[in-house]
Structures are given as C-alpha cells and as structure tokens.
Write a protein that holds these residues in place. Structure first.
Motif, PDB file in Angstrom:
ATOM      1  N   GLN A  12      44.815  52.369  57.900  1.00  0.00           N
ATOM      2  CA  GLN A  12      43.723  51.469  58.279  1.00  0.00           C
ATOM      3  C   GLN A  12      42.453  51.787  57.490  1.00  0.00           C
ATOM      4  O   GLN A  12      41.780  50.879  56.978  1.00  0.00           O
ATOM      5  CB  GLN A  12      43.438  51.583  59.781  1.00  0.00           C
ATOM      6  CG  GLN A  12      44.527  50.980  60.650  1.00  0.00           C
ATOM      7  CD  GLN A  12      44.197  51.100  62.119  1.00  0.00           C
ATOM      8  OE1 GLN A  12      43.585  50.222  62.697  1.00  0.00           O
ATOM      9  NE2 GLN A  12      44.600  52.196  62.721  1.00  0.00           N
ATOM     10  N   TYR A  48      42.740  50.553  53.866  1.00  0.00           N
ATOM     11  CA  TYR A  48      42.586  49.110  53.663  1.00  0.00           C
ATOM     12  C   TYR A  48      41.164  48.637  53.925  1.00  0.00           C
ATOM     13  O   TYR A  48      40.735  47.614  53.377  1.00  0.00           O
ATOM     14  CB  TYR A  48      43.618  48.329  54.475  1.00  0.00           C
ATOM     15  CG  TYR A  48      44.886  48.173  53.678  1.00  0.00           C
ATOM     16  CD1 TYR A  48      44.981  47.237  52.666  1.00  0.00           C
ATOM     17  CD2 TYR A  48      45.963  49.019  53.881  1.00  0.00           C
ATOM     18  CE1 TYR A  48      46.110  47.124  51.880  1.00  0.00           C
ATOM     19  CE2 TYR A  48      47.111  48.923  53.109  1.00  0.00           C
ATOM     20  CZ  TYR A  48      47.173  47.966  52.108  1.00  0.00           C
ATOM     21  OH  TYR A  48      48.297  47.873  51.316  1.00  0.00           O
ATOM     22  N   LEU A 107      39.719  49.256  50.584  1.00  0.00           N
ATOM     23  CA  LEU A 107      40.229  48.277  49.631  1.00  0.00           C
ATOM     24  C   LEU A 107      39.601  46.904  49.847  1.00  0.00           C
ATOM     25  O   LEU A 107      39.256  46.213  48.883  1.00  0.00           O
ATOM     26  CB  LEU A 107      41.756  48.191  49.745  1.00  0.00           C
ATOM     27  CG  LEU A 107      42.524  49.332  49.079  1.00  0.00           C
ATOM     28  CD1 LEU A 107      43.953  49.393  49.603  1.00  0.00           C
ATOM     29  CD2 LEU A 107      42.521  49.178  47.562  1.00  0.00           C
ATOM     30  N   PHE A 108      39.453  46.489  51.109  1.00  0.00           N
ATOM     31  CA  PHE A 108      38.833  45.193  51.359  1.00  0.00           C
ATOM     32  C   PHE A 108      37.407  45.172  50.811  1.00  0.00           C
ATOM     33  O   PHE A 108      36.981  44.185  50.198  1.00  0.00           O
ATOM     34  CB  PHE A 108      38.819  44.862  52.854  1.00  0.00           C
ATOM     35  CG  PHE A 108      38.251  43.501  53.138  1.00  0.00           C
ATOM     36  CD1 PHE A 108      39.070  42.381  53.117  1.00  0.00           C
ATOM     37  CD2 PHE A 108      36.905  43.321  53.385  1.00  0.00           C
ATOM     38  CE1 PHE A 108      38.551  41.116  53.348  1.00  0.00           C
ATOM     39  CE2 PHE A 108      36.371  42.061  53.613  1.00  0.00           C
ATOM     40  CZ  PHE A 108      37.199  40.954  53.595  1.00  0.00           C
ATOM     41  N   PRO A 110      49.540  46.522  57.169  1.00  0.00           N
ATOM     42  CA  PRO A 110      48.485  46.299  56.169  1.00  0.00           C
ATOM     43  C   PRO A 110      48.024  44.849  56.100  1.00  0.00           C
ATOM     44  O   PRO A 110      46.831  44.583  55.937  1.00  0.00           O
ATOM     45  CB  PRO A 110      49.141  46.744  54.857  1.00  0.00           C
ATOM     46  CG  PRO A 110      50.117  47.791  55.284  1.00  0.00           C
ATOM     47  CD  PRO A 110      50.663  47.305  56.588  1.00  0.00           C
ATOM     48  N   SER A 111      48.942  43.893  56.247  1.00  0.00           N
ATOM     49  CA  SER A 111      48.560  42.487  56.226  1.00  0.00           C
ATOM     50  C   SER A 111      47.694  42.143  57.432  1.00  0.00           C
ATOM     51  O   SER A 111      46.733  41.370  57.325  1.00  0.00           O
ATOM     52  CB  SER A 111      49.815  41.601  56.217  1.00  0.00           C
ATOM     53  OG  SER A 111      50.608  41.874  55.082  1.00  0.00           O
ATOM     54  N   ILE A 139      44.100  43.549  56.720  1.00  0.00           N
ATOM     55  CA  ILE A 139      43.327  42.705  55.803  1.00  0.00           C
ATOM     56  C   ILE A 139      42.894  41.423  56.502  1.00  0.00           C
ATOM     57  O   ILE A 139      41.747  40.961  56.363  1.00  0.00           O
ATOM     58  CB  ILE A 139      44.145  42.383  54.541  1.00  0.00           C
ATOM     59  CG1 ILE A 139      44.316  43.631  53.668  1.00  0.00           C
ATOM     60  CG2 ILE A 139      43.465  41.283  53.718  1.00  0.00           C
ATOM     61  CD1 ILE A 139      43.063  44.113  52.984  1.00  0.00           C
ATOM     62  N   ALA A 145      49.680  42.410  50.880  1.00  0.00           N
ATOM     63  CA  ALA A 145      49.219  43.776  51.140  1.00  0.00           C
ATOM     64  C   ALA A 145      50.438  44.639  51.450  1.00  0.00           C
ATOM     65  O   ALA A 145      51.227  44.304  52.339  1.00  0.00           O
ATOM     66  CB  ALA A 145      48.236  43.798  52.319  1.00  0.00           C
ATOM     67  N   ILE A 161      47.441  43.944  47.014  1.00  0.00           N
ATOM     68  CA  ILE A 161      46.536  45.007  47.434  1.00  0.00           C
ATOM     69  C   ILE A 161      47.359  46.152  48.006  1.00  0.00           C
ATOM     70  O   ILE A 161      48.014  46.007  49.039  1.00  0.00           O
ATOM     71  CB  ILE A 161      45.524  44.490  48.480  1.00  0.00           C
ATOM     72  CG1 ILE A 161      44.798  43.252  47.944  1.00  0.00           C
ATOM     73  CG2 ILE A 161      44.518  45.573  48.837  1.00  0.00           C
ATOM     74  CD1 ILE A 161      43.874  42.584  48.953  1.00  0.00           C
ATOM     75  N   THR A 162      47.334  47.305  47.331  1.00  0.00           N
ATOM     76  CA  THR A 162      48.199  48.427  47.699  1.00  0.00           C
ATOM     77  C   THR A 162      47.397  49.710  47.837  1.00  0.00           C
ATOM     78  O   THR A 162      46.308  49.843  47.273  1.00  0.00           O
ATOM     79  CB  THR A 162      49.301  48.638  46.644  1.00  0.00           C
ATOM     80  OG1 THR A 162      48.724  49.145  45.433  1.00  0.00           O
ATOM     81  CG2 THR A 162      50.021  47.333  46.336  1.00  0.00           C
ATOM     82  N   VAL A 163      47.964  50.658  48.561  1.00  0.00           N
ATOM     83  CA  VAL A 163      47.348  51.980  48.676  1.00  0.00           C
ATOM     84  C   VAL A 163      47.664  52.809  47.437  1.00  0.00           C
ATOM     85  O   VAL A 163      46.788  53.420  46.841  1.00  0.00           O
ATOM     86  CB  VAL A 163      47.814  52.700  49.957  1.00  0.00           C
ATOM     87  CG1 VAL A 163      47.217  54.106  50.037  1.00  0.00           C
ATOM     88  CG2 VAL A 163      47.410  51.893  51.196  1.00  0.00           C
TER      89      VAL A 163
END
Length: 356
Positions: A113, A116, A119-120, A175-176, A179, A235, A265-267
C-alpha cells in the motif's frame, strides 16, 4: 476452453538487437553479484567479510548501468531514477522490507500500500503540478465556532478522468484497488474508476525461454466498449517478463479496440520486462518503484522478492483456486472497508454487469 495464448518466442521478437546486448551486459554484471552471494552463503569468515565489503559497489555498478539504459527510453520511468535523491531512501527501505522473507503477509500488504501511494504521487500528482485545487474540510472542532481547514492538492482530474483499472489477477487485485482508491481520493468528484478483470496466468511448468501466457476469457469480466479510447491502468507488484500485459493488450487490440494510453505501474520491474512492454505496445508506459537487472531461467526476477501474489493473497489450493470475490473476502473486513467503493465496483463487474 476460450483462451488466448502468447508464446515467449513471440514476446522476444519485439526486442531489438541493441536490447539483447543491453540485457546480456546486465546479466554479466549481475553474475559478479551471484558469485558474492555464494561466498556469503557458504564461505569461511574471511570470504564472508570480503563478499560483504564487495557487494555494495557491485550493486552500485548494476544500478548505474540500469539508469544508463533507461535514460534512453522515454516510456520507462523508474522512481529512483527520476525523483530527487532525498526521496530515494523511502523507496529503498520499502523495497528492502518487501524483499525480506521474514516480512509477514500483513506487513507485506501494508508495504505494498505504501509503495503504491508513492507510485501514484509520481505518476499522477507530481505530473499535475503546479496545477492545484483547494479542499475545504469541516473538522471535528466546534468551539468557539465550527472549524474548517483548507488544503491545496495537485489537481489530477485531467489525468484520471478517462481511466479504467485493468486487473491482471491474482497479485494485481489489491494494487489495482489501491490505485483506484487514490484516484477517488484525489479527484474533485470522488470518481471510482470502472474495472476490467482479466484472468491470466503463465505456465509455470515451463521456463522463461519457452513460457506460455494464458488468458482465460471464460473467467474474465470486462466490457470491450468501456476500453475504447480510454486510459488503461494496469497495476501489478511485479513485471518480470511483460508477457501477461502484452497478451491482454494484444487481445484487446485484435478486437478493434484502441486505448488512448496504457500505464503499467509496478513495484519492481525487470529490465527485460520493461523493454518488452514498450517495444510491443506503442502507447504503453512503464512506471516502477524499483528496477532489477535480470531474470532467472524460471522467469523470476533477480534479486526479486518471490511470488508477490502468494505473499499478498496466500497460496491457493491447486484444485480449488479462489475467484475474485473470494480473494476480496480473504483480505478481511479492515481492507474491504477501506476499499469499500472499489469492492462494490468489482462485485458489480463480476456479478454480471460487465461480462466480456
């Protein structure tokens, strides 16, 4: 069975000769690290000390090389290569915790969490600046009068209003949802992005060079008309080979659908997976918190963090894999309450509103 299959040989056809040279050099650089791993694991005290002293410079060389390669690619974005250096420590510590086998499932979920959220901010909030909007919030303080607070946040509406969350189960489900929640919280109207759910897996009985990617249309839930001209967001904690994403997008395009944009979008992303995605898909951009250099023969990222799907969701029984609704239920009440609007959107999609 109604399935779409992509073969690894098709996937490698997208790589250029220059890409293959870059990947070979990354493999060579990382081979030095593997030699040091063996010393740390099995050597005597003197060898272990030498290896521990030597390993940081080796990884620094690998990192510099990856940054050099990515600098040539306008559609590959690595958080630690693009953000100010003062921000790198937070990302590095998160990745270290996610890699650690001692990190529990609940901790792993928590760190995903956090990843992301970073990342966002990088993909959307930072890009929206300097455009901002004000939020006026009523607070719980009522004396001597009802209090309000004003906060200015990046105005991301133009970047997110056309978005659809595309879920590549299993590890991509949470993850989706994260986001989508960030989109909802940043948007001016509390927008909940629609979801498209794709049941895809790779054939893990095979190795990286002959891998198959299997998209099961009978167990997927999406409305093709919702994807036309949209900004598709994928994601997933890991981008190892890029095969699952390419399989889905090529299928969508084969049905006459042209997305406006595709963001992956990946870790953690492997260099090979990132290069494959941008070579195979014209409108795709890869965003990753961290880039790792190579894959092993089984198509696992090195140094990697193991099977992110299992570490997030627990392990399925081979003869009784959980469906989307069961996976959400297993997250528990705390998570499902936090993402209640996203859960409702997914349930409506799965239960018949948006069958493919």
């Amino acid at each position: 069975m109604n399935k779409v299959v992509l073969h690894a040989t098709d996937l490698d056809g997208y790589l250029t000769d220059s890409d293959k040279e870059s990947l070979a050099k990354a493999q060579s650089l990382y081979a030095e690290a593997i030699g040091l791993f063996k010393e740390i694991d099995t050597g005597d005290a003197e060898q272990v000390h030498h290896a521990r002293e030597s390993i940081t410079p080796v990884f620094e060389r690998v990192g510099r090389y990856l940054k050099e390669i990515v600098a040539k690619e306008s559609r590959i974005h690595v958080y630690s290569f693009e953000t100010p250096q003062v921000q790198h420590g937070a990302a590095s510590r998160l990745i270290a915790k996610l890699r650690d086998p001692k990190t529990s499932q609940s901790e792993f979920l928590y760190f995903v969490q956090r990843a992301y959220e970073l990342l966002f901010a990088h993909v959307y909030a930072d890009k929206a600046l300097p455009k901002k909007r004000s939020i006026i919030t009523r607070t719980p303080v009522t004396f001597p009068a009802q209090n309000y607070a004003v906060h200015k946040i990046p105005d991301v509406d133009d970047l997110i209003d056309n978005s659809v969350m595309c879920v590549m189960l299993r590890g991509a489900l949470l993850p989706s949802m994260i986001i989508s929640k960030e989109i909802q919280d940043y948007s001016s109207d509390g927008r909940v992005a629609p979801f498209a759910l794709f049941k895809i897996k790779r054939d893990d009985t095979k190795v990286e060079k002959n891998m198959d990617y299997l998209l099961d249309l009978d167990r997927s839930f999406f409305d093709l008309s919702q994807l036309e001209g949209k900004d598709l967001i994928f994601a997933d904690p890991m981008n190892a080979t890029g095969g699952s994403l390419v399989t889905i997008v090529k299928y969508i395009e084969s049905q006459g659908i042209t997305p406006r944009s595709i963001r992956f979008i990946t870790v953690i992303s492997a260099l090979k997976g990132a290069l494959r995605v941008v070579r195979a898909i014209d409108r795709a951009e890869v965003y990753t918190l961290w880039m790792d250099p190579v894959l092993n023969e089984k198509a696992y990222i090195l140094p990697g963090l193991g099977d992110a799907g299992d570490r997030l969701n627990g392990v399925d029984e081979d003869d009784n894999p959980r469906n989307m609704i069961q996976l959400i239920a297993d997250y528990g009440s705390t998570i499902t309450d936090l993402y209640r609007d996203q859960v409702r959107e997914i349930e409506e999609t799965v239960l018949g509103r948006n069958g493919h």
